[in-house]
Write a protein that holds these residues in place. Structure first.
Motif, PDB file in Angstrom:
ATOM      1  N   MET A  43     -13.403  14.755  10.206  1.00 59.39           N
ATOM      2  CA  MET A  43     -11.966  14.853  10.412  1.00 59.39           C
ATOM      3  C   MET A  43     -11.288  13.697   9.690  1.00 59.39           C
ATOM      4  O   MET A  43     -11.895  12.677   9.420  1.00 59.39           O
ATOM      5  N   ASN A  44     -10.017  13.908   9.400  1.00 53.79           N
ATOM      6  CA  ASN A  44      -9.226  12.929   8.685  1.00 53.79           C
ATOM      7  C   ASN A  44      -8.764  11.847   9.651  1.00 53.79           C
ATOM      8  O   ASN A  44      -8.081  12.125  10.620  1.00 53.79           O
ATOM      9  N   TYR A  45      -9.128  10.575   9.392  1.00 56.50           N
ATOM     10  CA  TYR A  45      -8.720   9.496  10.288  1.00 56.50           C
ATOM     11  C   TYR A  45      -7.457   8.808   9.776  1.00 56.50           C
ATOM     12  O   TYR A  45      -6.590   8.420  10.541  1.00 56.50           O
ATOM     13  N   GLY A  46      -7.379   8.662   8.468  1.00 54.54           N
ATOM     14  CA  GLY A  46      -6.206   8.016   7.903  1.00 54.54           C
ATOM     15  C   GLY A  46      -6.515   7.439   6.540  1.00 54.54           C
ATOM     16  O   GLY A  46      -7.569   7.725   5.950  1.00 54.54           O
ATOM     17  N   TYR A  47      -5.573   6.648   6.036  1.00 52.80           N
ATOM     18  CA  TYR A  47      -5.697   6.057   4.715  1.00 52.80           C
ATOM     19  C   TYR A  47      -5.317   4.591   4.827  1.00 52.80           C
ATOM     20  O   TYR A  47      -4.382   4.249   5.553  1.00 52.80           O
ATOM     21  N   ASP A  48      -6.014   3.730   4.103  1.00 49.55           N
ATOM     22  CA  ASP A  48      -5.701   2.309   4.219  1.00 49.55           C
ATOM     23  C   ASP A  48      -4.949   1.771   3.019  1.00 49.55           C
ATOM     24  O   ASP A  48      -4.394   0.679   3.078  1.00 49.55           O
ATOM     25  N   LYS A  49      -4.916   2.503   1.956  1.00 51.08           N
ATOM     26  CA  LYS A  49      -4.222   2.022   0.768  1.00 51.08           C
ATOM     27  C   LYS A  49      -4.035   3.214  -0.158  1.00 51.08           C
ATOM     28  O   LYS A  49      -4.987   3.955  -0.420  1.00 51.08           O
ATOM     29  N   ILE A  50      -2.826   3.380  -0.658  1.00 45.16           N
ATOM     30  CA  ILE A  50      -2.563   4.420  -1.661  1.00 45.16           C
ATOM     31  C   ILE A  50      -1.702   3.787  -2.738  1.00 45.16           C
ATOM     32  O   ILE A  50      -0.680   3.174  -2.443  1.00 45.16           O
ATOM     33  N   ARG A  51      -2.105   3.946  -3.975  1.00 50.32           N
ATOM     34  CA  ARG A  51      -1.325   3.436  -5.107  1.00 50.32           C
ATOM     35  C   ARG A  51      -1.260   4.508  -6.200  1.00 50.32           C
ATOM     36  O   ARG A  51      -2.161   5.348  -6.302  1.00 50.32           O
ATOM     37  N   PHE A  52      -0.207   4.445  -6.983  1.00 49.79           N
ATOM     38  CA  PHE A  52      -0.016   5.399  -8.078  1.00 49.79           C
ATOM     39  C   PHE A  52       0.176   4.626  -9.373  1.00 49.79           C
ATOM     40  O   PHE A  52       1.310   4.430  -9.824  1.00 49.79           O
ATOM     41  N   PRO A  53      -0.910   4.161  -9.994  1.00 57.07           N
ATOM     42  CA  PRO A  53      -0.775   3.234 -11.138  1.00 57.07           C
ATOM     43  C   PRO A  53      -0.179   3.858 -12.396  1.00 57.07           C
ATOM     44  O   PRO A  53       0.292   3.124 -13.253  1.00 57.07           O
ATOM     45  N   ALA A  54      -0.191   5.176 -12.526  1.00 61.38           N
ATOM     46  CA  ALA A  54       0.395   5.787 -13.735  1.00 61.38           C
ATOM     47  C   ALA A  54       1.066   7.095 -13.338  1.00 61.38           C
ATOM     48  O   ALA A  54       0.710   7.712 -12.326  1.00 61.38           O
ATOM     49  N   LEU A  55       2.023   7.520 -14.139  1.00 58.82           N
ATOM     50  CA  LEU A  55       2.793   8.725 -13.825  1.00 58.82           C
ATOM     51  C   LEU A  55       2.015   9.989 -14.170  1.00 58.82           C
ATOM     52  O   LEU A  55       1.181  10.002 -15.073  1.00 58.82           O
TER      53      LEU A  55
END
Lengths: 153, 153, 153, 153, 153, 153
Positions: free
Chosen positions: B83-95
């Motif tokens: 099951m999905n617990y969560g996310y600790d970091k999300i980044r979008f370095p390029a478009l």
């Protein structure tokens, strides 16, 4: 609408607002499965769900997350000075079922300089998505990258 | 397919795989704006975009994120133990632009006990979404909540 | 519209008509992948397609097939006496790309009694889907189950 | 995933597998009517349906068919060696209603040489779609066109 | 179908027809909110609706209007001689809820010359959308711009 | 956002605002054809369009109209005091093609009492939809039914 877009300097810690509500429907869950390609049986197989504690299909975490972003968009004047930098923490403390109505409580909780870029600052925005019973169904620390009125030197 | 679903104990740090690719289209960006309700001009107003450095509409971060989850779903046997617990970091370095093709490099990078629940463990899965030129467009630390074969005591 | 619905007895071998046209778009191919859950790289991964003889994403056979049924629906008065019995042969002699415009040439080619049911008859309808260059992109032998005005005894 | 794609020679008669399940929803039927343009009253007019033996809207045959293809796609490793050649028989022995959950039983039932092309062979795959009560709702003889490891001479 | 398209001269005042029916579903309301971007709480927030006299989400006026146009399209042979000129009055005398089935009663009520253009005439078409209880839910005076067989001189 | 919703008395003739822009895409036109069921060849048959003065598929009037309503919704605080009463005139003076970006200029042009209902008033709102070259593509006289702060006696 007539306001000019806010700059980094204009945001204050503690500022908050609440978005309008949106009812999550079966249509939303099916559309999200199709659109994302995430067909986990928790969301799309009612027979499987009957064998689970939650008994019926639940919404995807990514659905709740994307809809929360959409609700926040609706609640704010669109601000061309703001870009999405990332997220530092996302949790889903309770399940979302079709029929639930969610809204998002948004609060500015931190402001930071970027370590390199002088023209923008980093804003931490805590986004708490709650259902119609006031239960938190998603909790997000959202980092925004916001143009400064006056660049640092 | 014929394999039985993996339990927490079966995952090893360093395990990795790469998903199939998916081309992001204008249809996907428009559908995502409609579905999420996020109509930021960066995604839906081509005239506004002409005035910006990126010149034309870009995909939403939540699109790239949700599609990455969908691609990972396709690459793995569906596992009812996860099951999905969560996310600790999300980044979008390029478009991401319509026409780009993304795939996800997935790697198990940490395993932890849950501080209270003995029947499940926490798995950190690093999910790096890359485009057709190998540039990272999204980076995610995904936390999975996985049933143990043998509960802790 | 003012006509009363046709019965089995009213159809004649050799009867034919041509449907209106519909242009297949990228939107249609993406929507079909999402809706059906068929993400074969031939349809959804532009980088994979570049390595193939056809060079760019092609429409699904099930898309061409379903759209042909829809075009036939548009060309005929809706007839509550007709139910879908099945198909005896489906072929896809040429590829369909976004930008192609298809229409369907429909011809009654056989009439048969059902071996048990006296109230209906079986109609074979040949459905040839052609593109804007007149090339056949789908060929179908469709079996219809049609109410008789007068049941057999 | 780590396996290399199968060639024609690798398939054996009698091989079989069962796909995951998917619950058919009202959303799916409405989306399919919109997407295909097939608005037969059996699928989209609840008042008409009340006058019929089945009482409420039923799913399109082309929906069940396309979704079955999608479920098979999910159950198999995507195989770039396989192309769709056609179908030799499609039947719909029982109706599908929103709320039903379908899965597909897939079995290789024949292998044939193509009469002209030496680089590929023809595989007959029987695809039996069943609902949650085990009733067959669709039966398909699917012909696949599969690359040979070693061309015939 | 075999008929040639009608010209302005071929329409007579008093001519009328009734379209097929279409059941409005929750899917349609959600899709319309997404597609149009109109998220008024009357349509998309079930908790808000509970506080209102109508108690549950209602369809958008623009939905009923666009669907009525679609139903009329289905009931007529597509006529390339007809273009949309505009509407002179639109009213929504009763609410539409998911589950209602609508159809449209169409009647030619006036014919006029255009004050400048000699090759076309103006047709007033009254379009009355009714639900399954015969209540009018939309009333439209539609103006069509139709090619004349013989231009005025 | 923090403002309380406006009542009938709060609107003044001459008040105006301009909505954000939205780029009309091929996806929007295809989705609108599917959703409304209006498959006129002007919108969905590229080969037919090549024979016409406008050369390529154009957006539906009902699309431009529904999207304009959605843009207005985005530009205003959602106001639960406002319901849709109807429209008195709709015209489409210029065509909309995929790639065009529209926005709406909104102006209050009249206020009237309702002849019977004392608790609400009628507001005429002129809605002029313009493209990126400033050409008017839709013109609407929208009648709103707005709660009064103080009912008439």
């Amino acid at each position: 609408m007539s306001d000019e877009p806010k700059f980094f300097e204009d945001y204050e810690i503690g500022e908050s607002f609440v978005t309008p509500g949106r009812t999550i429907t079966e249509t939303d869950v099916v559309t999200h499965a199709m659109h994302s390609g995430d067909w986990q049986p928790h969301h799309t197989d009612a027979e499987f769900c009957k064998t689970q504690p939650f008994k019926k299909p639940i919404a995807h975490g990514t659905l709740t997350f994307a809809f929360s972003v959409g609700l926040i968009f609706r609640a704010e004047s669109a601000n061309p000075n703001v870009m999405n930098y990332g997220y530092d923490k996302i949790r889903f403390p309770a399940l979302v079922f079709p029929g639930d109505t969610i809204k998002v409580e948004v609060k500015i909780t931190a402001k930071k300089d970027h370590h390199k870029i002088k023209t923008h600052g980093l804003l931490t925005q805590t986004e708490t998505t709650v259902n119609q019973r006031g239960e938190t169904v998603a909790f997000v620390e959202h980092i925004l990258f916001v143009t400064r009125r006056t660049p640092l030197d």
